[in-house]
Design a protein around this motif. Sequence first.
Motif, short mmCIF file in Angstrom:
data_model
loop_
_atom_site.label_atom_id
_atom_site.label_comp_id
_atom_site.label_asym_id
_atom_site.label_seq_id
_atom_site.Cartn_x
_atom_site.Cartn_y
_atom_site.Cartn_z
N VAL A 73 0.92 -1.32 -0.04
CA VAL A 73 -0.12 -0.06 0.04
C VAL A 73 0.89 1.20 0.04
CG1 VAL A 73 -1.58 1.32 1.35
CG2 VAL A 73 -1.74 -1.17 1.26
N VAL A 74 0.56 2.02 -0.95
CA VAL A 74 1.54 3.44 -1.05
C VAL A 74 0.47 4.32 -1.53
CG1 VAL A 74 3.78 1.82 -2.04
CG2 VAL A 74 2.00 2.81 -3.57
N SER A 75 1.42 5.82 -1.09
CA SER A 75 0.82 6.79 -1.41
C SER A 75 0.76 7.01 -3.09
CB SER A 75 1.32 8.24 -0.89
OG SER A 75 2.65 8.48 -1.47
N ASP A 76 0.28 8.04 -3.52
CA ASP A 76 0.19 8.55 -4.97
C ASP A 76 1.33 9.48 -5.24
OD1 ASP A 76 -0.66 10.63 -3.93
OD2 ASP A 76 -2.52 10.93 -4.94
N GLN A 77 2.19 9.78 -4.39
CA GLN A 77 3.57 10.41 -4.41
C GLN A 77 4.60 9.62 -4.40
OE1 GLN A 77 3.83 14.08 -2.38
NE2 GLN A 77 1.80 14.94 -2.71
N VAL A 78 4.15 8.20 -4.50
CA VAL A 78 5.68 7.34 -4.41
C VAL A 78 5.71 6.83 -5.92
CG1 VAL A 78 6.34 5.07 -3.98
CG2 VAL A 78 5.22 6.42 -2.14
N GLY A 79 6.98 7.16 -6.46
CA GLY A 79 7.07 6.83 -7.92
C GLY A 79 6.81 5.60 -8.46
N ALA A 80 7.36 4.35 -7.66
CA ALA A 80 6.78 3.01 -8.08
C ALA A 80 5.52 2.92 -8.02
CB ALA A 80 7.40 2.25 -6.85
N ALA A 81 4.46 3.76 -7.89
CA ALA A 81 2.97 3.41 -7.76
C ALA A 81 2.41 3.35 -9.04
CB ALA A 81 2.21 4.62 -6.99
N PHE A 82 3.08 4.13 -10.06
CA PHE A 82 2.68 4.35 -11.47
C PHE A 82 2.90 3.00 -12.15
CE2 PHE A 82 3.56 8.47 -9.86
CZ PHE A 82 2.52 9.27 -10.30
N ASP A 83 3.90 2.01 -11.96
CA ASP A 83 4.28 1.06 -12.46
C ASP A 83 3.93 -0.25 -12.00
OD1 ASP A 83 5.66 2.54 -14.83
OD2 ASP A 83 6.68 3.23 -13.24
N LEU A 84 4.09 -0.35 -10.54
CA LEU A 84 3.96 -1.54 -9.93
C LEU A 84 2.80 -1.86 -9.00
CD1 LEU A 84 7.63 -1.80 -8.63
CD2 LEU A 84 6.84 -2.81 -10.63
N VAL A 85 2.10 -0.71 -8.64
CA VAL A 85 1.13 -0.93 -7.49
C VAL A 85 -0.18 -0.63 -8.24
CG1 VAL A 85 0.27 -0.52 -5.33
CG2 VAL A 85 2.83 -0.16 -5.90
N ASP A 86 -1.10 -1.70 -8.23
CA ASP A 86 -2.76 -1.31 -8.58
C ASP A 86 -3.57 -2.16 -7.54
OD1 ASP A 86 -2.60 -4.00 -9.60
OD2 ASP A 86 -2.66 -3.25 -11.70
N ASP A 87 -4.85 -2.49 -7.84
CA ASP A 87 -5.67 -3.06 -6.88
C ASP A 87 -5.40 -4.74 -6.71
OD1 ASP A 87 -8.00 -3.18 -5.38
OD2 ASP A 87 -8.94 -4.67 -6.83
N SER A 88 -4.77 -5.14 -7.95
CA SER A 88 -4.39 -6.52 -7.75
C SER A 88 -3.23 -6.74 -7.00
CB SER A 88 -4.00 -7.14 -9.39
OG SER A 88 -2.74 -6.59 -10.03
N THR A 89 -2.10 -5.94 -7.01
CA THR A 89 -0.88 -5.97 -6.13
C THR A 89 -1.11 -5.29 -4.67
OG1 THR A 89 -0.05 -4.00 -7.18
CG2 THR A 89 0.48 -6.25 -8.07
N GLY A 90 -2.03 -4.45 -4.43
CA GLY A 90 -2.16 -3.69 -3.15
C GLY A 90 -3.14 -2.75 -3.36
N ALA A 91 -2.83 -1.19 -3.03
CA ALA A 91 -3.72 -0.19 -3.16
C ALA A 91 -2.66 1.18 -3.18
CB ALA A 91 -4.60 -0.05 -1.86
N VAL A 92 -3.37 2.10 -3.92
CA VAL A 92 -2.66 3.46 -3.82
C VAL A 92 -3.73 4.39 -3.26
CG1 VAL A 92 -1.66 5.34 -5.42
CG2 VAL A 92 -1.41 2.84 -6.00
N PHE A 93 -3.37 5.18 -2.39
CA PHE A 93 -4.14 6.41 -1.75
C PHE A 93 -3.40 7.55 -1.95
CE2 PHE A 93 -0.75 5.44 1.21
CZ PHE A 93 -0.95 6.61 2.09
N ALA A 94 -4.44 8.62 -1.83
CA ALA A 94 -4.09 9.98 -1.91
C ALA A 94 -2.93 10.34 -0.76
CB ALA A 94 -5.09 11.12 -1.97
N ALA A 95 -2.07 10.82 -1.13
CA ALA A 95 -0.89 11.34 0.13
C ALA A 95 -1.50 12.37 1.03
CB ALA A 95 0.39 11.88 -0.71
N GLY A 96 -1.16 11.69 2.41
CA GLY A 96 -1.81 12.52 3.36
C GLY A 96 -3.26 12.29 3.86
N ASP A 97 -3.99 11.38 3.18
CA ASP A 97 -5.29 10.85 3.28
C ASP A 97 -5.13 9.94 4.31
OD1 ASP A 97 -7.93 10.37 3.43
OD2 ASP A 97 -8.24 10.89 1.37
N ILE A 98 -5.36 10.03 5.66
CA ILE A 98 -5.04 8.75 6.48
C ILE A 98 -6.18 8.02 6.45
CG2 ILE A 98 -4.83 8.11 8.96
CD1 ILE A 98 -3.17 10.75 9.40
N ALA A 99 -7.46 8.54 6.26
CA ALA A 99 -8.68 7.92 5.99
C ALA A 99 -8.69 6.93 4.96
CB ALA A 99 -9.94 8.83 6.05
N ALA A 100 -8.06 7.42 3.84
CA ALA A 100 -7.93 6.67 2.48
C ALA A 100 -6.89 5.49 2.70
CB ALA A 100 -7.45 7.60 1.39
#
Length: 366
Positions: A295-322
């Motif tokens: 689970v990574v924030s959307d300000q992590v560079g790896a998120a664009f290529d490696l992380v999606d719903d199949s491998t985990g989750a991406v959330f909006a940086a700083g949004d603790i509820a998300a």
Amino acid sequence: MIPRLLYLVSHPIQYQAPLLRLIAADSGLHLRVLFERVDTVAGYHDPGFGTHVRWDVPLRDGYDNIALAETDLAAEIAAADVIWLHGWASPVMRRTLRLAARLGKPVLMRAENWDGAMPDGIGPRGWLKRLYLRWIFARCRGFLAIGSANGAYYRRFGINDDRIITMPYAVDNAFFAAHAAQADTASLRHELGIEPEQQVILYAGKFQRRKHPEQVVAAWKSLRQPRPALLMVGDGEMRAELEAMAEPGMIFAGFRNQTQLPAFYALADVFVLPSEHEPWGLAVNEAMACGTAVVVSDQVGAAFDLVDDSTGAVFAAGDIAALTVGLAHVLDQSEIRGQAAASRIATWDFRADLAGLHKAVAHVLG
């Protein structure tokens, strides 16, 4: 004739050493590595971890390398066919660009920049930075993109697609997968005081404000009971602050070296990196190679290529509820997502790096 490739990098880097050995073993390239400094090999104080670090993996073995203090930069450049730079921040890198241009040597640039991690800024400062970067890029023949966001960064500066070659930011997948498979996670659970069937959320890295480990703690506290264990591996400036936030089920394991980390990834059900302005986040690769969902924030560079719903989750940086929602969602099917993570990272590897490097060298020598 085998192309002579001179790679200039700041210092021996634990992530890069196995890649450099692979390149050195390839019969199609003659690699020589030039380090700006080598004093870190014997150990050094890492300000991010706030502790003394000496990596427990070989850093300079298995490939031709030399320290800048032991040679002449101009002579090294003159002897090479292609120059490969890791970034442009230091005076030595900029001097190399000037010397390479004077000697007619093509330069390949590999760096971590993308707009979310290193924005230009606004006003005169942003204008000056863009002017400076155009000076840098004008002296490079090709660009080794570590991921899609990095490639987009170069395109924004007008670099044509044919000059941007993918050389993915990778770790030694085989090393992490093998060590994870061999790990005695049952004994590690016992050592850490984690129940045999309890799920585990892992944060592993520097306790720095930009990486926001406190957000992991806050999200963990918001999960419904019974909560997973929260395992905090690392050290740094926020250690005391994080310890003050601790509740039962939160475990501090301290700094752990490269050979120790796979066991922690293997133990975890999900790895979390909530950073802002993160150029890449190679710990994401490490976790995925060990079969762990991320689970990574959307300000992590790896998120664009490696992380999606199949491998985990991406959330909006700083949004603790998300982040909390993302953790709960991934924990619900952590084993399936962990398997998908291992499958996804399998081709984001050093072999792909080697193929990209060959393509780039052929392009600039065209």
